[in-house]
Write an enzyme that holds these catalytic residues in place. Structure first.
Site, mmCIF file in Angstrom:
data_model
loop_
_atom_site.group_PDB
_atom_site.id
_atom_site.type_symbol
_atom_site.label_atom_id
_atom_site.label_comp_id
_atom_site.label_asym_id
_atom_site.label_seq_id
_atom_site.Cartn_x
_atom_site.Cartn_y
_atom_site.Cartn_z
ATOM 1 N N LYS A 64 0.830 -1.199 0.000
ATOM 2 C CA LYS A 64 0.000 0.000 0.000
ATOM 3 C C LYS A 64 0.867 1.252 0.000
ATOM 4 O O LYS A 64 1.825 1.354 0.764
ATOM 5 C CB LYS A 64 -0.913 0.008 1.233
ATOM 6 C CG LYS A 64 -1.822 1.224 1.334
ATOM 7 C CD LYS A 64 -2.653 1.174 2.612
ATOM 8 C CE LYS A 64 -3.583 2.375 2.730
ATOM 9 N NZ LYS A 64 -4.387 2.318 3.976
ATOM 10 N N ASP A 75 0.032 2.163 5.469
ATOM 11 C CA ASP A 75 -0.195 1.793 6.869
ATOM 12 C C ASP A 75 -0.781 0.399 7.090
ATOM 13 O O ASP A 75 -1.431 0.167 8.096
ATOM 14 C CB ASP A 75 -1.140 2.815 7.507
ATOM 15 C CG ASP A 75 -2.507 2.835 6.835
ATOM 16 O OD1 ASP A 75 -2.574 3.058 5.619
ATOM 17 O OD2 ASP A 75 -3.511 2.602 7.528
ATOM 18 N N CYS A 76 -0.562 -0.548 6.200
ATOM 19 C CA CYS A 76 -1.135 -1.883 6.357
ATOM 20 C C CYS A 76 -0.280 -2.751 7.284
ATOM 21 O O CYS A 76 0.868 -3.073 6.960
ATOM 22 C CB CYS A 76 -1.258 -2.550 4.981
ATOM 23 S SG CYS A 76 -1.796 -4.269 5.054
ATOM 24 N N LYS A 103 -6.989 1.865 -7.784
ATOM 25 C CA LYS A 103 -6.180 0.702 -8.141
ATOM 26 C C LYS A 103 -5.990 0.573 -9.654
ATOM 27 O O LYS A 103 -6.954 0.612 -10.407
ATOM 28 C CB LYS A 103 -6.849 -0.573 -7.596
ATOM 29 C CG LYS A 103 -7.003 -0.553 -6.086
ATOM 30 C CD LYS A 103 -7.972 -1.605 -5.593
ATOM 31 C CE LYS A 103 -8.261 -1.428 -4.112
ATOM 32 N NZ LYS A 103 -9.320 -2.316 -3.627
ATOM 33 N N HIS A 215 -0.085 -0.011 15.589
ATOM 34 C CA HIS A 215 -1.330 0.668 15.227
ATOM 35 C C HIS A 215 -2.150 0.979 16.468
ATOM 36 O O HIS A 215 -2.743 2.058 16.572
ATOM 37 C CB HIS A 215 -2.134 -0.198 14.259
ATOM 38 C CG HIS A 215 -1.674 -0.094 12.847
ATOM 39 N ND1 HIS A 215 -2.490 0.337 11.821
ATOM 40 C CD2 HIS A 215 -0.466 -0.347 12.276
ATOM 41 C CE1 HIS A 215 -1.811 0.338 10.680
ATOM 42 N NE2 HIS A 215 -0.580 -0.079 10.937
ATOM 43 N N TRP A 262 -7.060 4.801 9.959
ATOM 44 C CA TRP A 262 -8.133 4.374 10.846
ATOM 45 C C TRP A 262 -9.302 5.356 10.907
ATOM 46 O O TRP A 262 -10.354 5.049 11.456
ATOM 47 C CB TRP A 262 -7.591 4.137 12.259
ATOM 48 C CG TRP A 262 -6.809 2.880 12.374
ATOM 49 C CD1 TRP A 262 -5.440 2.755 12.438
ATOM 50 C CD2 TRP A 262 -7.323 1.547 12.412
ATOM 51 N NE1 TRP A 262 -5.081 1.431 12.512
ATOM 52 C CE2 TRP A 262 -6.214 0.662 12.502
ATOM 53 C CE3 TRP A 262 -8.609 1.009 12.393
ATOM 54 C CZ2 TRP A 262 -6.370 -0.729 12.569
ATOM 55 C CZ3 TRP A 262 -8.765 -0.370 12.452
ATOM 56 C CH2 TRP A 262 -7.651 -1.217 12.538
ATOM 57 N N LYS A 265 -12.941 4.237 9.994
ATOM 58 C CA LYS A 265 -13.570 3.321 10.950
ATOM 59 C C LYS A 265 -13.994 4.047 12.217
ATOM 60 O O LYS A 265 -15.032 3.742 12.814
ATOM 61 C CB LYS A 265 -12.605 2.176 11.280
ATOM 62 C CG LYS A 265 -12.351 1.236 10.105
ATOM 63 C CD LYS A 265 -11.521 0.048 10.525
ATOM 64 C CE LYS A 265 -11.278 -0.900 9.366
ATOM 65 N NZ LYS A 265 -12.517 -1.487 8.848
#
Length: 268
Positions: A64, A75-76, A103, A215, A262, A265
């Site tokens: 990513k 940030d994966c 993508k 994270h 994040w 979410k």
């Protein structure tokens, strides 16, 4: 063709320097792909290759791309797990940065679900960090990172509890306590069995849990003003040890990326 300059972090492996002194190290090249499949070449980053691995061609890894800083790793935590495995095994790799918000067609052809990480092994693209790390362990067994089956799930419940607490809008719904309970269990385990999950040596389980705790620390600190209690001293020492490893420093996401990653979410 445009050139994007990237300032790489230093990567030196003391265990290999002793027996690789005087040998010219391979230099790797990062490639960044955008939605129109334009390819940018970045300055090459040097990695030390272990003699046991004897890998001549860098492994291609789709990762990513940062959403806050051009041409940086995103940030994966599952991608970092794979990169940590490559770093700890001292294998050369070539990162392909993918803009997951737009993508490119070439990426969707090799990853129909549009997910990272993705690695090319024996001319086949392999998805899923669980499968990838197992394949790397089998193909490149030195240094060994296998976690004994009875210890492989240690700390595995922390991440979902963290996500539930992070997303919670109700302070009294028990999600904070559920996370504290799992961290306490992990703290007690480390007290008796540490400093790492498999004792004195880092193993695959640590490389999986470490990015998730990274994270947790950043996201809960930012969105909840929350941190792991000082009473969980073994967990805090564990995190400090993992986060300070050179392999982790080389592969960690920017703090800003973790926060922004994040945000959807948290905000719903």
């Amino acid at each position: 063709m445009s050139t994007v300059k990237i300032t790489p972090s230093a990567a030196s492996f003391a265990t290999s320097i002793k027996h690789l002194a005087g040998i010219q190290l391979p230099r790797l090249q990062n490639t960044i792909f955008t939605s129109n499949s334009t390819k940018f070449r970045a300055p090459r980053r040097a990695f030390t290759v272990s003699m046991a691995a004897s890998l001549d061609t860098p492994l291609e890894v789709c990762v990513k791309q940062s959403i806050t800083t051009p041409n940086k790793l995103g940030d994966c935590p599952f991608t970092q797990r794979v990169l940590l495995t490559l770093e700890e095994k001292q294998l050369p790799y070539d990162m392909k940065f993918v803009d997951l918000s737009n993508k490119p067609d070439w990426f969707l052809k090799i990853s129909p679900e549009g997910k990272v990480p993705l690695i090319k092994l024996d001319e086949k693209w392999v998805p899923d960090s669980d499968i990838i790390t197992q394949a790397l362990e089998e193909k490149f067994p030195e240094p060994p990172l296998t976690t004994p089956p009875e210890k492989a799930s240690v700390g595995s419940k922390i991440f979902p509890k963290f996500v539930a607490f992070l997303k919670s809008k109700d302070p009294s719904d028990g999600t904070e306590q559920a996370l504290l309970d799992e961290l306490t269990v992990f703290n007690d385990y480390l007290k008796e069995n540490g400093p790492f999950i498999n004792g004195n040596e880092v193993s695959a389980a640590d490389l999986s849990l470490g990015p998730k705790l990274y994270h947790l620390e950043i996201a809960l600190g930012h969105y909840k003003n929350w941190s792991i209690p000082d009473s969980l001293s073994y967990v805090k020492s564990y995190m400090k040890s993992i986060f300070s490893r050179e392999s982790f420093i080389n592969t960690r996401a920017l703090k800003e990326d973790v926060i922004e990653g994040w945000r959807p979410k948290v905000m719903g």
